[in-house]
Design a protein around this motif. Structure first.
Motif, mmCIF file in Angstrom:
data_model
loop_
_atom_site.group_PDB
_atom_site.id
_atom_site.type_symbol
_atom_site.label_atom_id
_atom_site.label_comp_id
_atom_site.label_asym_id
_atom_site.label_seq_id
_atom_site.Cartn_x
_atom_site.Cartn_y
_atom_site.Cartn_z
ATOM 1 N N HIS A 140 0.958 -1.277 0.004
ATOM 2 C CA HIS A 140 -0.018 -0.068 0.168
ATOM 3 C C HIS A 140 0.790 1.390 -0.033
ATOM 4 O O HIS A 140 0.424 2.409 0.011
ATOM 5 N N LYS A 141 2.212 1.142 0.186
ATOM 6 C CA LYS A 141 3.288 2.067 0.135
ATOM 7 C C LYS A 141 3.974 2.121 -1.134
ATOM 8 O O LYS A 141 5.180 2.558 -0.984
ATOM 9 N N HIS A 142 3.337 1.930 -2.049
ATOM 10 C CA HIS A 142 4.091 1.712 -3.564
ATOM 11 C C HIS A 142 4.443 3.156 -3.852
ATOM 12 O O HIS A 142 3.300 4.051 -4.025
ATOM 13 N N LYS A 143 5.625 3.830 -3.648
ATOM 14 C CA LYS A 143 5.884 5.137 -3.906
ATOM 15 C C LYS A 143 5.406 5.816 -4.996
ATOM 16 O O LYS A 143 4.781 7.064 -4.984
ATOM 17 N N ASN A 184 2.666 4.968 -7.030
ATOM 18 C CA ASN A 184 1.487 5.353 -6.810
ATOM 19 C C ASN A 184 0.967 6.389 -5.734
ATOM 20 O O ASN A 184 0.060 7.165 -6.109
ATOM 21 N N GLN A 185 1.645 6.430 -4.474
ATOM 22 C CA GLN A 185 1.132 7.490 -3.698
ATOM 23 C C GLN A 185 1.556 8.906 -4.212
ATOM 24 O O GLN A 185 0.872 9.799 -3.663
ATOM 25 N N LYS A 238 -1.210 9.653 -6.563
ATOM 26 C CA LYS A 238 -2.332 9.702 -5.963
ATOM 27 C C LYS A 238 -2.346 11.608 -5.396
ATOM 28 O O LYS A 238 -3.457 12.346 -5.385
ATOM 29 N N ILE A 239 -1.307 11.842 -4.872
ATOM 30 C CA ILE A 239 -1.249 13.536 -4.268
ATOM 31 C C ILE A 239 -1.358 14.265 -5.457
ATOM 32 O O ILE A 239 -2.266 15.172 -5.335
#
Length: 287
Positions: free
Chosen positions: A153-156, A158-159, A162-163
């Motif tokens: 869930h902390k796939h950088k 992807n995160q 998302k931002i």
């Protein structure tokens, strides 16, 4: 990535770079040379094998298998180069999409705080992606016998995506961009995830083990049997001949191994860190 002049033949021939395969194979070449000389001595001096002995005809096998091994190595190097070139095309697309997104946002946004946000986060995606692709754990996510302690869930990348998307959605809700503009920007953002997924596909999927292992075994046994067929006709010259044949065949395999993962730190891998730095420079010029 090594920068060089493609037309400078003298430099290629007489200068040895640390990435040259002869440096990696030198110790093995010495061992094979000693082995070949020993086989030549035993056949010619000890057993007195002549041209009428059947073992002399083993070179017929080498003639037939030489065509097979050449086809295998051509396919091997072409497959590896295709992976390298696909990786370069993906990062070229990331450069263009980052520029397009920056150009569109530069024309749309008027608030300096919003412009500063994208001036920072668009190039940050390329920077985070190149770090993500160099991570050893990234290349092991599809291995069945490796238990990785990774919070997926902390796939950088992807995160970070998302931002960025959340910021664009906030701009839409604040009426700073229209619905049509939101659709246009969405296409650019979606391409970021497509590029990330394609790079991960290359990183996570090596050449099948059975294929790679077979080529290495083929090269080894092919080379090890060469002295038996050519010692009678070449004498002690069989040693340098076998060493040279091994050098050519093994070098092709080593080159393929190096370029099949284009996102590593080898001399011939893609300069994705430099590309991400160029994206940062271009985005800062545009926004």
């Amino acid at each position: 990535m090594i920068s060089y002049n493609t037309k400078d033949w003298v430099t290629f021939i007489f200068r040895f770079h640390k990435s040259d395969t002869i440096r990696k194979l030198f110790s093995v070449m010495i061992i094979i040379g000693i082995y070949s000389a020993a086989v030549g001595y035993l056949e010619v001096e000890y057993f007195n094998i002549g041209k009428n002995d059947y073992i002399h005809n083993i070179n017929v096998m080498h003639g037939m298998l030489g065509f097979v091994i050449s086809l295998l190595l051509v396919f091997r190097t072409n497959t590896a180069y295709d992976r390298w070139w696909e990786g370069r095309k993906l990062w070229g697309s990331l450069v263009n999409n980052s520029r397009n997104l920056a150009i569109k946002l530069s024309a749309i946004l008027k608030d300096e705080n919003d412009r500063n946000f994208f001036r920072k986060f668009i190039p940050m995606y390329a920077h985070v992606l190149q770090i993500h692709l160099k991570d050893d754990d990234t290349s092991k996510q599809l291995f069945e016998d490796v238990d990785l302690e990774i919070d997926h869930h902390k796939h950088k990348p992807n995160q970070l995506k998302k931002i960025i998307y959340q910021k664009i959605n906030d701009l839409y809700e604040a009426k700073k961009i229209t619905g049509d503009q939101l659709i246009i920007l969405n296409d650019e953002l979606r391409s970021f995830t497509d590029i990330c997924g394609a790079c991960e596909r290359i990183k996570n999927t090596p050449i099948p083990y059975s294929y790679s292992a077979f080529i290495k075994k083929f090269i080894f046994f092919y080379t090890m049997t060469l002295p038996f067929g050519y010692s009678v006709s070449l004498g002690y010259f069989v040693a340098p001949v076998v060493v040279f044949v091994f050098y050519v065949l093994a070098s092709l395999e080593l080159i393929a191994e190096e370029i099949e993962d284009p996102f590593g730190d080898d001399e011939n891998d893609l300069p994705i860190k430099k590309i991400s730095e160029n994206i940062k420079k271009h985005v800062e010029e545009l926004i």
